[in-house]
Design a protein around this motif. Structure first.
Motif, PDB file in Angstrom:
ATOM      1  N   PRO A 250     -42.501 -42.113 -16.490  1.00  0.00           N
ATOM      2  CA  PRO A 250     -43.177 -42.475 -17.649  1.00  0.00           C
ATOM      3  C   PRO A 250     -44.049 -42.128 -17.897  1.00  0.00           C
ATOM      4  CG  PRO A 250     -41.743 -43.652 -17.393  1.00  0.00           C
ATOM      5  CD  PRO A 250     -41.830 -43.362 -16.194  1.00  0.00           C
ATOM      6  N   ASP A 251     -44.741 -43.003 -17.245  1.00  0.00           N
ATOM      7  CA  ASP A 251     -47.003 -42.019 -17.512  1.00  0.00           C
ATOM      8  C   ASP A 251     -47.147 -40.686 -17.518  1.00  0.00           C
ATOM      9  OD1 ASP A 251     -47.456 -45.081 -17.807  1.00  0.00           O
ATOM     10  OD2 ASP A 251     -47.970 -45.303 -15.964  1.00  0.00           O
ATOM     11  N   TYR A 252     -45.962 -40.055 -16.638  1.00  0.00           N
ATOM     12  CA  TYR A 252     -47.112 -38.243 -16.720  1.00  0.00           C
ATOM     13  C   TYR A 252     -46.102 -38.154 -17.724  1.00  0.00           C
ATOM     14  CZ  TYR A 252     -48.683 -34.323 -13.883  1.00  0.00           C
ATOM     15  OH  TYR A 252     -48.697 -33.570 -13.507  1.00  0.00           O
ATOM     16  N   VAL A 253     -45.254 -37.988 -18.521  1.00  0.00           N
ATOM     17  CA  VAL A 253     -44.787 -37.475 -19.169  1.00  0.00           C
ATOM     18  C   VAL A 253     -45.765 -38.386 -21.091  1.00  0.00           C
ATOM     19  CG1 VAL A 253     -42.647 -37.707 -20.844  1.00  0.00           C
ATOM     20  CG2 VAL A 253     -41.925 -37.564 -19.003  1.00  0.00           C
ATOM     21  N   ASN A 254     -45.947 -39.432 -20.770  1.00  0.00           N
ATOM     22  CA  ASN A 254     -46.874 -39.888 -21.759  1.00  0.00           C
ATOM     23  C   ASN A 254     -48.209 -39.096 -22.115  1.00  0.00           C
ATOM     24  OD1 ASN A 254     -45.254 -41.523 -22.561  1.00  0.00           O
ATOM     25  ND2 ASN A 254     -46.158 -43.399 -21.617  1.00  0.00           N
ATOM     26  N   ALA A 255     -48.848 -38.596 -20.417  1.00  0.00           N
ATOM     27  CA  ALA A 255     -49.654 -37.650 -20.855  1.00  0.00           C
ATOM     28  C   ALA A 255     -49.897 -36.492 -20.884  1.00  0.00           C
ATOM     29  CB  ALA A 255     -50.467 -37.390 -19.199  1.00  0.00           C
ATOM     30  N   LEU A 256     -48.288 -35.755 -21.052  1.00  0.00           N
ATOM     31  CA  LEU A 256     -48.130 -34.122 -20.861  1.00  0.00           C
ATOM     32  C   LEU A 256     -48.135 -34.173 -22.624  1.00  0.00           C
ATOM     33  CD1 LEU A 256     -45.121 -33.167 -18.713  1.00  0.00           C
ATOM     34  CD2 LEU A 256     -47.884 -32.380 -19.194  1.00  0.00           C
ATOM     35  N   LEU A 257     -47.235 -35.723 -23.434  1.00  0.00           N
ATOM     36  CA  LEU A 257     -47.794 -35.582 -24.642  1.00  0.00           C
ATOM     37  C   LEU A 257     -48.864 -36.153 -25.763  1.00  0.00           C
ATOM     38  CD1 LEU A 257     -44.048 -37.255 -24.679  1.00  0.00           C
ATOM     39  CD2 LEU A 257     -44.141 -35.017 -25.560  1.00  0.00           C
ATOM     40  N   LYS A 258     -49.955 -36.150 -25.029  1.00  0.00           N
ATOM     41  CA  LYS A 258     -50.833 -36.394 -26.206  1.00  0.00           C
ATOM     42  C   LYS A 258     -51.749 -35.350 -26.758  1.00  0.00           C
ATOM     43  CE  LYS A 258     -53.991 -35.110 -21.606  1.00  0.00           C
ATOM     44  NZ  LYS A 258     -55.099 -34.467 -22.123  1.00  0.00           N
ATOM     45  N   ASP A 259     -51.268 -33.996 -26.417  1.00  0.00           N
ATOM     46  CA  ASP A 259     -51.855 -33.935 -27.309  1.00  0.00           C
ATOM     47  C   ASP A 259     -50.518 -33.134 -28.505  1.00  0.00           C
ATOM     48  OD1 ASP A 259     -54.463 -33.654 -25.946  1.00  0.00           O
ATOM     49  OD2 ASP A 259     -53.256 -32.249 -24.788  1.00  0.00           O
ATOM     50  N   HIS A 260     -49.941 -34.024 -28.438  1.00  0.00           N
ATOM     51  CA  HIS A 260     -49.080 -33.415 -29.600  1.00  0.00           C
ATOM     52  C   HIS A 260     -48.622 -34.603 -30.314  1.00  0.00           C
ATOM     53  CE1 HIS A 260     -47.283 -29.504 -27.983  1.00  0.00           C
ATOM     54  NE2 HIS A 260     -47.968 -30.377 -26.859  1.00  0.00           N
ATOM     55  N   VAL A 261     -48.894 -36.096 -29.767  1.00  0.00           N
ATOM     56  CA  VAL A 261     -48.711 -37.187 -30.507  1.00  0.00           C
ATOM     57  C   VAL A 261     -49.812 -37.968 -30.546  1.00  0.00           C
ATOM     58  CG1 VAL A 261     -46.655 -36.759 -30.873  1.00  0.00           C
ATOM     59  CG2 VAL A 261     -47.041 -38.514 -29.363  1.00  0.00           C
ATOM     60  N   PRO A 262     -50.415 -39.333 -31.189  1.00  0.00           N
ATOM     61  CA  PRO A 262     -51.278 -40.102 -31.224  1.00  0.00           C
ATOM     62  C   PRO A 262     -51.221 -40.890 -30.678  1.00  0.00           C
ATOM     63  CG  PRO A 262     -50.903 -39.704 -33.395  1.00  0.00           C
ATOM     64  CD  PRO A 262     -49.308 -39.046 -32.756  1.00  0.00           C
ATOM     65  N   ASP A 263     -49.901 -41.528 -29.830  1.00  0.00           N
ATOM     66  CA  ASP A 263     -49.272 -42.582 -28.981  1.00  0.00           C
ATOM     67  C   ASP A 263     -47.805 -42.045 -28.035  1.00  0.00           C
ATOM     68  OD1 ASP A 263     -49.673 -44.639 -27.734  1.00  0.00           O
ATOM     69  OD2 ASP A 263     -49.375 -46.328 -29.344  1.00  0.00           O
ATOM     70  N   PRO A 264     -47.804 -41.884 -27.497  1.00  0.00           N
ATOM     71  CA  PRO A 264     -46.740 -41.162 -26.723  1.00  0.00           C
ATOM     72  C   PRO A 264     -46.150 -42.547 -25.918  1.00  0.00           C
ATOM     73  CG  PRO A 264     -48.362 -39.529 -25.578  1.00  0.00           C
ATOM     74  CD  PRO A 264     -48.794 -41.357 -26.591  1.00  0.00           C
ATOM     75  N   SER A 265     -46.676 -43.632 -25.745  1.00  0.00           N
ATOM     76  CA  SER A 265     -45.943 -45.422 -25.185  1.00  0.00           C
ATOM     77  C   SER A 265     -45.366 -45.247 -26.575  1.00  0.00           C
ATOM     78  CB  SER A 265     -46.801 -45.311 -25.250  1.00  0.00           C
ATOM     79  OG  SER A 265     -47.293 -46.399 -26.220  1.00  0.00           O
ATOM     80  N   GLN A 266     -44.796 -45.165 -28.122  1.00  0.00           N
ATOM     81  CA  GLN A 266     -44.559 -45.655 -29.118  1.00  0.00           C
ATOM     82  C   GLN A 266     -43.022 -45.022 -29.296  1.00  0.00           C
ATOM     83  OE1 GLN A 266     -44.727 -48.901 -29.671  1.00  0.00           O
ATOM     84  NE2 GLN A 266     -46.552 -48.576 -28.604  1.00  0.00           N
ATOM     85  N   LEU A 267     -43.394 -43.225 -28.071  1.00  0.00           N
ATOM     86  CA  LEU A 267     -42.256 -43.042 -28.994  1.00  0.00           C
ATOM     87  C   LEU A 267     -40.442 -43.569 -28.070  1.00  0.00           C
ATOM     88  CD1 LEU A 267     -43.634 -39.481 -27.978  1.00  0.00           C
ATOM     89  CD2 LEU A 267     -43.564 -40.492 -29.808  1.00  0.00           C
ATOM     90  N   SER A 268     -39.496 -43.001 -29.128  1.00  0.00           N
ATOM     91  CA  SER A 268     -38.324 -43.904 -29.132  1.00  0.00           C
ATOM     92  C   SER A 268     -37.166 -42.619 -27.734  1.00  0.00           C
ATOM     93  CB  SER A 268     -37.252 -43.992 -29.487  1.00  0.00           C
ATOM     94  OG  SER A 268     -35.542 -44.516 -29.579  1.00  0.00           O
ATOM     95  N   PHE A 269     -37.432 -42.989 -26.348  1.00  0.00           N
ATOM     96  CA  PHE A 269     -37.275 -41.404 -25.910  1.00  0.00           C
ATOM     97  C   PHE A 269     -35.685 -41.823 -25.329  1.00  0.00           C
ATOM     98  CE2 PHE A 269     -41.549 -42.128 -24.506  1.00  0.00           C
ATOM     99  CZ  PHE A 269     -42.412 -40.661 -24.148  1.00  0.00           C
ATOM    100  N   ILE A 270     -34.645 -40.272 -25.651  1.00  0.00           N
ATOM    101  CA  ILE A 270     -33.250 -39.788 -25.065  1.00  0.00           C
ATOM    102  C   ILE A 270     -33.475 -40.021 -23.928  1.00  0.00           C
ATOM    103  CG2 ILE A 270     -31.255 -38.730 -25.833  1.00  0.00           C
ATOM    104  CD1 ILE A 270     -32.827 -38.376 -28.424  1.00  0.00           C
ATOM    105  N   ARG A 271     -34.294 -38.652 -23.174  1.00  0.00           N
ATOM    106  CA  ARG A 271     -33.664 -38.312 -21.842  1.00  0.00           C
ATOM    107  C   ARG A 271     -35.009 -37.449 -21.317  1.00  0.00           C
ATOM    108  NH1 ARG A 271     -30.130 -32.957 -20.883  1.00  0.00           N
ATOM    109  NH2 ARG A 271     -31.516 -31.727 -22.657  1.00  0.00           N
ATOM    110  N   ARG A 272     -35.669 -38.076 -20.070  1.00  0.00           N
ATOM    111  CA  ARG A 272     -36.562 -36.776 -19.442  1.00  0.00           C
ATOM    112  C   ARG A 272     -36.129 -35.622 -17.908  1.00  0.00           C
ATOM    113  NH1 ARG A 272     -38.345 -42.085 -20.250  1.00  0.00           N
ATOM    114  NH2 ARG A 272     -39.369 -42.650 -20.882  1.00  0.00           N
ATOM    115  N   ARG A 273     -35.949 -34.768 -17.845  1.00  0.00           N
ATOM    116  CA  ARG A 273     -34.986 -34.099 -17.572  1.00  0.00           C
ATOM    117  C   ARG A 273     -35.757 -32.270 -17.075  1.00  0.00           C
ATOM    118  NH1 ARG A 273     -30.744 -30.597 -17.840  1.00  0.00           N
ATOM    119  NH2 ARG A 273     -29.750 -30.144 -16.074  1.00  0.00           N
ATOM    120  N   VAL A 274     -35.719 -32.169 -15.818  1.00  0.00           N
ATOM    121  CA  VAL A 274     -36.292 -31.533 -14.836  1.00  0.00           C
ATOM    122  C   VAL A 274     -35.004 -30.354 -15.270  1.00  0.00           C
ATOM    123  CG1 VAL A 274     -37.388 -29.754 -13.155  1.00  0.00           C
ATOM    124  CG2 VAL A 274     -37.706 -32.454 -13.886  1.00  0.00           C
TER     125      VAL A 274
END
Length: 571
Positions: A250-274
């Protein structure tokens, strides 16, 4: 639908292995034609997380044919615009096609689980179709007369039992690792690029932009997609040193999203998959009494959004052919045309998707700068800009071998891309590009029982012979009309709306008269020296000709499908 604990072995005409989109659509088509179908799915339920995101006009036309378009549209976003942006966020390409020649817009975003569920729930209409979850097919025995599948089923007591299912044909729709394809002993040629991508789906879309951005950023290419139901998808290209455990943290995903949304930690995640893209096509889609469709027949990279749609094309092509063979209307050889018609287009879409992906995922800064500069120059030319914006680069299906008759030579089973001949109507035509082997347009028409109706809804779901401005009964001999009755074909006249009332009074109840209220049909027939069109159930043109060539063209079409001259039992 049946559940594992209340099922029993049984016979059907077609066994479909896999309740994915291709299998569900094929079951709907066969159910519509009254064929007995059993769908066996290893999982206990449908997949409920987002996968495919693009639905095209061809697929919606098929969904319309099986009567489920009203159930599907609420899960779509029409006119799903795609913008390719560079590392600075500058738009270097726009894909926003405006065409609707098949009755629907060219591109739609969609929520695949919801649409798949609509296809599944649509099967409840048919007493002749059953879907059995929790049935894992372990073995298939094929004989000259049919197939027998052995499925393992866990009972309510936890004991695993074997259930046997017999059918005349089996269609494997069980994905890229398809056991059915392996039983066909065919190749699965192509490539699986080593590039990996992280897919992140979230609810409550924090951006709200309803379209697609492909980020051709050499530092890390990405995709951002607005989907229906307030779902947002991001895809990030991964570097070789990044592990799956690392990038799904989750922390790595949030770092990838930091340029897209103000606060990635507040997102409602459905899935993270490679996942890794694959571009492969089976050498044949049929051997004996077993066939493959969807991902079992071809794996499509995601870039053109054609994986789900290619499965729909397979089902659309195969459904009416299986129904024709099972009814006794056509010989078994008809099923060989499934491969000859579908394989080349599937390969073309795979190749295009791989090429488009290679353009997006450039990481060399110099190559990326060259691509961006070339795009800027090309966008100065309206014809080039339109080529991308209107999606003219997408290869439309054109069948040159299959259930066809060449308009010039009337050769059974083959059709050249251009109309030959020296008759004045051919020489003076606005276009000598043959309409045979391509889809017929779907404008809106008026008729006795409806106004402003899409063409397919008016002509029905089986064969039609369409004549511009004339009654098929007045331009075809009785012997040809008898063959059309055996085929179950509708006799259709299309003419200007101003003449419709006259034609309805003069042509008889057994001719469907359609008024061309938009002028689209008049233009189509004006451009081509083919006032008579033989339209297949999948809306592809099997033959098109001058009316005096109608009998020979019909005979060539019937020969190409191994037609058995007996009354149709499909409608």
């Amino acid at each position: 639908m049946n559940t594992p604990q209340d099922t029993a072995p049984g016979d059907s005409e077609v066994l479909i292995v896999g309740a994915g989109p291709a299998g569900l659509m094929l079951a709907n088509i066969l159910g519509m034609y009254g064929r007995r179908v059993t769908v066996l799915e290893a999982m206990d339920t449908l997949i409920d997380f987002p996968r495919g995101v693009g639905l095209d006009d061809e697929s919606l036309r098929t969904i319309q044919t099986v009567g489920l378009v009203d159930s599907v549209l609420p899960h779509t976003t029409p006119q799903h615009i795609m913008r390719l942006v560079n590392g600075s966020g500058k738009v270097i390409l726009v894909n926003n096609p405006q065409t609707d020649e098949f009755g629907w817009g060219r591109k739609h975003g969609f929520i695949q689980p919801a649409v798949d569920r609509a296809l599944f729930e649509g099967l409840a209409r048919f007493d002749n179709v059953q879907v059995l979850f929790g049935h894992r097919v372990e073995e298939v025995l094929e004989t000259a007369d049919g197939v027998t599948a052995t499925a393992l089923v866990s009972g309510p007591d936890g004991e695993v039992r074997e259930h046997m299912f017999t059918a005349q044909y089996l269609v494997g729709c069980e994905g890229g690792k398809s056991p059915t394809r392996k039983r066909l002993r065919t190749t699965f040629d192509g490539e699986s690029p080593a590039t990996r991508w992280l897919v992140v789906d979230v609810n409550n879309d924090p951006l709200g932009t309803p379209n697609v951005f492909l980020g051709a950023d050499p530092k890390r290419p990405y995709v951002s997609i607005g989907l229906p139901h307030a779902v947002r998808r991001w895809e990030f290209m991964l570097h070789d040193h990044e592990t799956e455990d690392q990038v799904t943290d989750p922390d790595y995903v949030n770092a990838l999203l930091k340029d897209h949304v103000p606060d990635p930690s507040q997102l409602s995640f459905i899935r993270r998959r490679v996942f890794t893209h694959h571009g492969r096509v089976a050498g044949t889609f049929r051997r004996g009494r077993q066939l493959v469709a969807g991902d079992a027949a071809h794996l499509m990279p995601v870039w053109m959004g054609q994986g789900w749609n290619s499965g729909m094309r397979d089902a659309t092509n195969l459904g009416w052919k299986l129904a024709s063979v099972l009814s006794g209307q056509a010989g078994d050889d008809l099923l060989d045309t499934y491969t000859s018609e579908r394989r080349e287009h599937a390969k073309a879409m795979v190749d295009l998707s791989l090429t488009f992906g290679n353009i997006i995922k450039i990481t060399n800064p110099l190559l990326a700068a060259g691509r961006d500069a070339a795009s800027s120059v090309l966008n100065l030319f309206p014809s080039v800009k339109s080529y991308f914006s209107d999606m003219k680069f997408k290869p439309m299906p054109r069948y040159t071998q299959g259930v066809l008759a060449d308009p010039g030579t009337r050769t059974p089973g083959r059709a050249a891309a251009r109309i030959g001949g020296n008759l004045i109507p051919v020489r003076t035509a606005n276009s000598r590009v043959s309409p045979v082997g391509v889809q017929f347009p779907q404008p809106r028409v008026n008729f006795r029982h409806g106004h402003d109706v899409l063409l397919d809804d008016a002509v029905g779901n089986w064969w039609s012979v369409i004549v511009w401005g004339n009654s098929p009964k007045d331009v075809l001999p009785e012997a040809s009309l008898e063959k059309l009755r055996a085929l179950g074909a509708n006799l259709v006249c299309i003419l200007p709306e101003t003449q419709r009332e006259w034609a309805e009074k003069s042509m008889g109840e057994d001719v469907l008269v359609l008024g061309d209220s938009t002028g689209r049909m008049k233009k189509w027939f004006d451009d081509r020296p083919t006032p008579m069109v033989f339209l297949r159930p999948d809306r592809f043109v099997a033959g098109a000709c001058l009316t005096q060539d109608g009998p020979a063209t019909l005979d060539a079409i019937l020969a190409s499908m191994s037609f058995n001259p007996q009354p149709a039992t499909l409608r």
